[in-house]
Write a protein that holds these residues in place. Structure first.
Motif, mmCIF file in Angstrom:
data_model
loop_
_atom_site.group_PDB
_atom_site.id
_atom_site.type_symbol
_atom_site.label_atom_id
_atom_site.label_comp_id
_atom_site.label_asym_id
_atom_site.label_seq_id
_atom_site.Cartn_x
_atom_site.Cartn_y
_atom_site.Cartn_z
ATOM 1 N N HIS A 1 47.694 38.440 41.531
ATOM 2 C CA HIS A 1 47.021 39.560 41.332
ATOM 3 C C HIS A 1 46.117 38.722 39.898
ATOM 4 C CE1 HIS A 1 48.688 42.956 42.533
ATOM 5 N NE2 HIS A 1 49.422 42.794 42.143
ATOM 6 N N GLU A 2 46.672 36.962 39.231
ATOM 7 C CA GLU A 2 46.511 36.621 38.070
ATOM 8 C C GLU A 2 45.049 36.047 38.868
ATOM 9 O OE1 GLU A 2 47.497 36.493 35.552
ATOM 10 O OE2 GLU A 2 49.254 38.002 36.008
ATOM 11 N N PRO A 3 44.008 35.714 37.798
ATOM 12 C CA PRO A 3 43.348 34.710 38.049
ATOM 13 C C PRO A 3 43.593 33.741 38.792
ATOM 14 C CG PRO A 3 42.473 36.097 36.356
ATOM 15 C CD PRO A 3 43.981 36.106 36.431
ATOM 16 N N THR A 4 42.649 32.813 39.795
ATOM 17 C CA THR A 4 43.576 31.121 40.143
ATOM 18 C C THR A 4 42.340 30.378 40.123
ATOM 19 O OG1 THR A 4 44.311 33.080 42.193
ATOM 20 C CG2 THR A 4 44.319 30.519 42.413
ATOM 21 N N ASP A 5 42.659 29.311 39.563
ATOM 22 C CA ASP A 5 41.626 27.811 39.646
ATOM 23 C C ASP A 5 41.328 27.576 41.005
ATOM 24 O OD1 ASP A 5 40.086 25.510 39.456
ATOM 25 O OD2 ASP A 5 42.369 24.938 37.597
ATOM 26 N N MET A 6 40.224 28.027 41.145
ATOM 27 C CA MET A 6 39.753 27.545 42.803
ATOM 28 C C MET A 6 39.465 26.492 43.001
ATOM 29 S SD MET A 6 38.862 30.643 44.514
ATOM 30 C CE MET A 6 40.449 30.921 43.836
ATOM 31 N N ARG A 7 40.507 25.150 42.236
ATOM 32 C CA ARG A 7 40.406 24.566 42.624
ATOM 33 C C ARG A 7 40.880 23.625 43.057
ATOM 34 N NH1 ARG A 7 39.138 21.184 36.635
ATOM 35 N NH2 ARG A 7 40.663 23.445 36.059
ATOM 36 N N LEU B 1 48.381 26.281 45.812
ATOM 37 C CA LEU B 1 48.502 27.676 46.445
ATOM 38 C C LEU B 1 49.852 27.704 47.118
ATOM 39 C CD1 LEU B 1 44.810 28.269 48.045
ATOM 40 C CD2 LEU B 1 45.750 29.103 45.115
ATOM 41 N N SER B 2 50.261 27.509 48.079
ATOM 42 C CA SER B 2 51.529 27.551 48.799
ATOM 43 C C SER B 2 52.403 28.306 47.920
ATOM 44 C CB SER B 2 52.154 26.407 49.899
ATOM 45 O OG SER B 2 52.073 25.436 49.225
ATOM 46 N N GLY B 3 52.197 27.002 46.264
ATOM 47 C CA GLY B 3 53.447 26.813 45.030
ATOM 48 C C GLY B 3 53.292 28.663 44.785
ATOM 49 N N LEU B 4 52.126 29.197 44.530
ATOM 50 C CA LEU B 4 52.006 29.989 44.066
ATOM 51 C C LEU B 4 53.009 31.475 44.632
ATOM 52 C CD1 LEU B 4 48.284 29.896 42.571
ATOM 53 C CD2 LEU B 4 50.498 29.927 41.597
ATOM 54 N N VAL B 5 52.971 31.046 45.891
ATOM 55 C CA VAL B 5 52.928 32.204 46.922
ATOM 56 C C VAL B 5 54.296 31.976 46.592
ATOM 57 C CG1 VAL B 5 53.409 32.969 49.166
ATOM 58 C CG2 VAL B 5 51.192 32.174 48.471
ATOM 59 N N ARG B 6 54.976 31.148 46.514
ATOM 60 C CA ARG B 6 56.825 30.466 46.464
ATOM 61 C C ARG B 6 57.217 31.089 45.079
ATOM 62 N NH1 ARG B 6 59.433 28.525 50.730
ATOM 63 N NH2 ARG B 6 57.671 27.012 51.327
ATOM 64 N N ASN B 7 56.453 30.511 44.538
ATOM 65 C CA ASN B 7 57.087 30.674 42.867
ATOM 66 C C ASN B 7 56.356 32.034 42.035
ATOM 67 O OD1 ASN B 7 58.748 27.887 43.179
ATOM 68 N ND2 ASN B 7 56.789 26.682 42.429
ATOM 69 N N LYS B 8 55.391 31.987 42.618
ATOM 70 C CA LYS B 8 54.824 33.039 41.653
ATOM 71 C C LYS B 8 55.459 34.515 42.425
ATOM 72 C CE LYS B 8 53.799 30.990 38.068
ATOM 73 N NZ LYS B 8 53.978 31.346 36.351
ATOM 74 N N LEU B 9 54.922 35.084 43.388
ATOM 75 C CA LEU B 9 55.377 36.004 44.210
ATOM 76 C C LEU B 9 56.609 36.503 44.988
ATOM 77 C CD1 LEU B 9 51.873 36.030 46.510
ATOM 78 C CD2 LEU B 9 52.108 37.863 44.091
ATOM 79 N N GLY B 10 57.149 35.331 45.279
ATOM 80 C CA GLY B 10 57.716 34.507 45.803
ATOM 81 C C GLY B 10 59.144 35.798 47.072
#
Length: 111
Positions: A10-16, A22-31
């Motif tokens: 849901h959060e705006p993501t840094d496209m860099r 991105l896999s870190g966001l999936v694991r740590n933020k989305l669970g």
């Protein structure tokens, strides 16, 4: 494809960000486990770029679409799940808020 589950971050993501971030966001933020084969969808702050991350049996695949003009709609969802139909409409530039689905038969799921 309907055989894959799609989840929107849901959060705006840094496209860099690359595959590791991105896999870190999936694991740590989305669970979620980013290596489970699901597709994870990320939209940039300007909403003119979208990224898809998926584990593909032996490595990550990342797909990117950047619009020359216009933006992607940031859908309002209950939870993080997105259907393949919603994702297809999103990529085509259709406003999801104004889409209405006609009634269809759905079989009952048995426990």
């Amino acid at each position: 494809s309907n055989s894959v589950r799609y989840f929107l971050y849901h959060e705006p993501t840094d496209m860099r960000y690359g595959i590791n971030s991105l896999s870190g966001l999936v694991r740590n933020k989305l669970g979620f486990d980013p290596m489970n084969g699901d597709v994870f969808v990320f939209l940039g702050k300007r909403a003119n770029q979208i990224r898809f991350l998926q584990w593909d049996q032996d490595g990550f695949a990342m797909y990117i679409k950047k619009l020359e003009q216009g933006t992607f709609e940031r859908p309002v969802l209950n939870g993080n799940a997105v259907t393949s139909s919603q994702l297809s409409l999103l990529l085509q530039g259709v406003r999801l808020v104004s889409v209405s689905y006609r009634k269809r038969y759905t079989p009952l799921k048995r426990a």
